[in-house]
Design a protein around this motif. Structure first.
Motif, mmCIF file in Angstrom:
data_model
loop_
_atom_site.group_PDB
_atom_site.id
_atom_site.type_symbol
_atom_site.label_atom_id
_atom_site.label_comp_id
_atom_site.label_asym_id
_atom_site.label_seq_id
_atom_site.Cartn_x
_atom_site.Cartn_y
_atom_site.Cartn_z
ATOM 1 N N GLY A 140 -21.522 10.169 31.837
ATOM 2 C CA GLY A 140 -20.467 9.280 32.304
ATOM 3 C C GLY A 140 -19.956 10.447 33.635
ATOM 4 O O GLY A 140 -18.900 9.758 33.920
ATOM 5 N N GLY A 141 -20.161 11.418 33.756
ATOM 6 C CA GLY A 141 -19.414 12.232 34.776
ATOM 7 C C GLY A 141 -18.050 12.515 34.211
ATOM 8 O O GLY A 141 -17.288 12.597 35.194
ATOM 9 N N GLY A 142 -17.989 12.755 32.990
ATOM 10 C CA GLY A 142 -16.392 12.777 32.434
ATOM 11 C C GLY A 142 -15.846 14.119 32.194
ATOM 12 O O GLY A 142 -16.502 15.137 33.005
ATOM 13 N N ILE A 148 -18.428 19.517 34.873
ATOM 14 C CA ILE A 148 -17.630 18.921 33.826
ATOM 15 C C ILE A 148 -16.326 19.762 33.579
ATOM 16 O O ILE A 148 -16.268 20.854 33.147
ATOM 17 N N PRO A 149 -15.097 19.127 33.924
ATOM 18 C CA PRO A 149 -13.954 19.765 33.885
ATOM 19 C C PRO A 149 -13.543 19.946 32.172
ATOM 20 O O PRO A 149 -13.792 19.049 31.483
ATOM 21 N N VAL A 150 -12.894 21.058 31.844
ATOM 22 C CA VAL A 150 -12.243 21.126 30.675
ATOM 23 C C VAL A 150 -10.821 21.596 30.846
ATOM 24 O O VAL A 150 -10.586 22.654 31.361
ATOM 25 N N VAL A 151 -10.078 20.761 30.432
ATOM 26 C CA VAL A 151 -8.739 20.807 30.756
ATOM 27 C C VAL A 151 -7.880 21.038 29.499
ATOM 28 O O VAL A 151 -8.173 20.703 28.332
ATOM 29 N N VAL A 203 4.109 13.163 27.509
ATOM 30 C CA VAL A 203 2.725 13.937 27.318
ATOM 31 C C VAL A 203 1.631 12.703 27.542
ATOM 32 O O VAL A 203 0.477 13.035 27.961
ATOM 33 N N ALA A 204 1.729 11.751 27.185
ATOM 34 C CA ALA A 204 0.904 10.450 27.297
ATOM 35 C C ALA A 204 0.251 10.216 28.755
ATOM 36 O O ALA A 204 -0.544 10.121 29.104
ATOM 37 N N LYS A 205 1.539 10.390 29.708
ATOM 38 C CA LYS A 205 1.458 10.097 31.053
ATOM 39 C C LYS A 205 0.429 11.391 31.664
ATOM 40 O O LYS A 205 -0.334 11.034 32.462
ATOM 41 N N THR A 206 0.765 12.487 31.209
ATOM 42 C CA THR A 206 -0.242 13.641 31.567
ATOM 43 C C THR A 206 -1.463 13.355 31.120
ATOM 44 O O THR A 206 -2.402 13.886 32.183
ATOM 45 N N ILE A 207 -1.653 12.949 29.897
ATOM 46 C CA ILE A 207 -3.061 13.001 29.656
ATOM 47 C C ILE A 207 -3.781 11.753 30.336
ATOM 48 O O ILE A 207 -4.759 12.209 30.855
ATOM 49 N N ALA A 208 -3.192 10.878 30.743
ATOM 50 C CA ALA A 208 -3.479 9.568 31.355
ATOM 51 C C ALA A 208 -3.966 10.256 32.888
ATOM 52 O O ALA A 208 -4.964 9.865 33.452
ATOM 53 N N ARG A 209 -3.028 11.080 33.353
ATOM 54 C CA ARG A 209 -3.250 11.548 34.737
ATOM 55 C C ARG A 209 -4.476 12.642 34.911
ATOM 56 O O ARG A 209 -5.400 12.568 35.818
ATOM 57 N N ARG A 218 -9.912 15.893 40.589
ATOM 58 C CA ARG A 218 -10.130 17.215 40.598
ATOM 59 C C ARG A 218 -8.827 17.889 39.623
ATOM 60 O O ARG A 218 -8.215 18.384 40.316
ATOM 61 N N PRO A 219 -9.181 17.809 38.443
ATOM 62 C CA PRO A 219 -8.099 18.074 37.513
ATOM 63 C C PRO A 219 -7.830 19.563 37.200
ATOM 64 O O PRO A 219 -8.753 20.372 37.667
ATOM 65 N N LYS A 220 -6.647 20.031 37.249
ATOM 66 C CA LYS A 220 -6.458 21.383 36.802
ATOM 67 C C LYS A 220 -6.992 21.855 35.617
ATOM 68 O O LYS A 220 -7.174 21.077 34.880
ATOM 69 N N ARG A 221 -6.944 23.342 35.567
ATOM 70 C CA ARG A 221 -7.611 23.692 34.201
ATOM 71 C C ARG A 221 -6.417 23.692 33.125
ATOM 72 O O ARG A 221 -6.617 23.384 32.041
ATOM 73 N N ARG A 222 -5.029 23.736 33.405
ATOM 74 C CA ARG A 222 -3.928 23.376 32.444
ATOM 75 C C ARG A 222 -2.883 22.743 32.997
ATOM 76 O O ARG A 222 -2.442 22.861 34.368
ATOM 77 N N TYR A 223 -2.449 22.105 32.078
ATOM 78 C CA TYR A 223 -1.307 21.258 32.457
ATOM 79 C C TYR A 223 -0.130 21.426 31.432
ATOM 80 O O TYR A 223 -0.464 21.741 30.231
ATOM 81 N N THR A 224 1.145 21.404 31.459
ATOM 82 C CA THR A 224 2.360 21.222 30.494
ATOM 83 C C THR A 224 3.079 19.797 30.600
ATOM 84 O O THR A 224 2.836 19.231 31.722
#
Length: 230
Positions: free
Chosen positions: A78-80, A123-126, A182-188, A194-200
């Motif tokens: 799925g290119g996920g 495949i990004p790993v976040v 947290v839920a909104k960050t996961i959805a984003r 192009r997601p970043k490697r890490r989010y808080t």
């Protein structure tokens, strides 16, 4: 929403779940998997039952590995991307939180290695670090700790009485935020091109970012003082 029963501690269960999902999504694959299952084991490491330590790492560290191994073909099709939920204690060690911190630090390290392994397929790993979030995980952790201390040698428990009292007092002041941030960050992260490697995300996590960059000695003194353990 189509719930699928899965036990992340059992590779056979994750494989069966992946087969069920594969039948539903077909060749389109998956846009993302989110490893969110977790528990907190806390208390004096000296008095933590081996079974609780095994449970900590089996769920928090090995669980995501089992899920990734089972679902990665669907993510690739799925290119996920893969999203692993970590914790601030993975970067900033906190007294009496050694099991949870170590399990999440291991997950963060696994995520970093996996990111380069999967770079060939894009495949990004976040990794997402949520702050204190108002869920039942903390109440369950407290109950598990009480059971462990109740079964431990009273003389050894007494050695930690003052420290545990100070820790409880500090914990009572902690303000837990709603799950929405947290839920909104996961959805984003799920939808970002192009997601970043890490989010808080969530309450109090920014402070851990500051502490993580301090010299170790200064950081330990600040944490000791904050928890009343001086």
């Amino acid at each position: 929403m189509e719930p699928v029963s899965i036990d992340v501690t059992d590779p056979t269960s994750t494989e069966n779940a992946a087969k069920t999902v594969a039948q539903a999504v077909g060749s389109s694959g998956l846009q993302a998997i989110v490893n969110n299952a977790g528990v907190i084991v806390q208390g004096p490491l000296e008095l933590t039952p081996p079974a609780d330590l095994d449970r900590q790492f089996t769920i928090n560290t090995l669980g995501p590995v089992h899920v990734i191994q089972s679902f990665l073909p669907l993510v690739r099709a799925g290119g996920g991307r893969i999203i692993n939920i970590s914790a601030p204690t993975a970067r900033v060690p906190i007294p009496f939180m050694a099991p949870i911190g170590a399990s999440k630090a291991a997950l963060a390290s696994l995520s970093d290695s996996l990111r380069t392994e999967l770079a060939a397929w894009g495949i990004p790993v976040v990794v997402i670090e949520p702050g204190g979030t108002d869920t039942t995980i903390f109440r369950r952790a407290d109950a598990t700790t009480e059971t462990a201390l109740g079964a431990a040698d009273p003389a050894r428990v007494a050695l930690y009485r003052d420290q545990l009292a100070a820790l409880a007092k500090a914990g009572a002041k902690q303000k837990l935020g709603p799950v929405d941030a947290v839920a909104k960050t996961i959805a984003r992260v799920v939808t970002a091109p192009r997601p970043k490697r890490r989010y808080t995300a969530g309450s109090g996590v920014a402070l851990f970012g500051v502490l993580a960059h301090l010299p170790a000695g200064l950081r330990e003194r600040l944490i000791t003082t904050a928890f009343g353990l001086g």
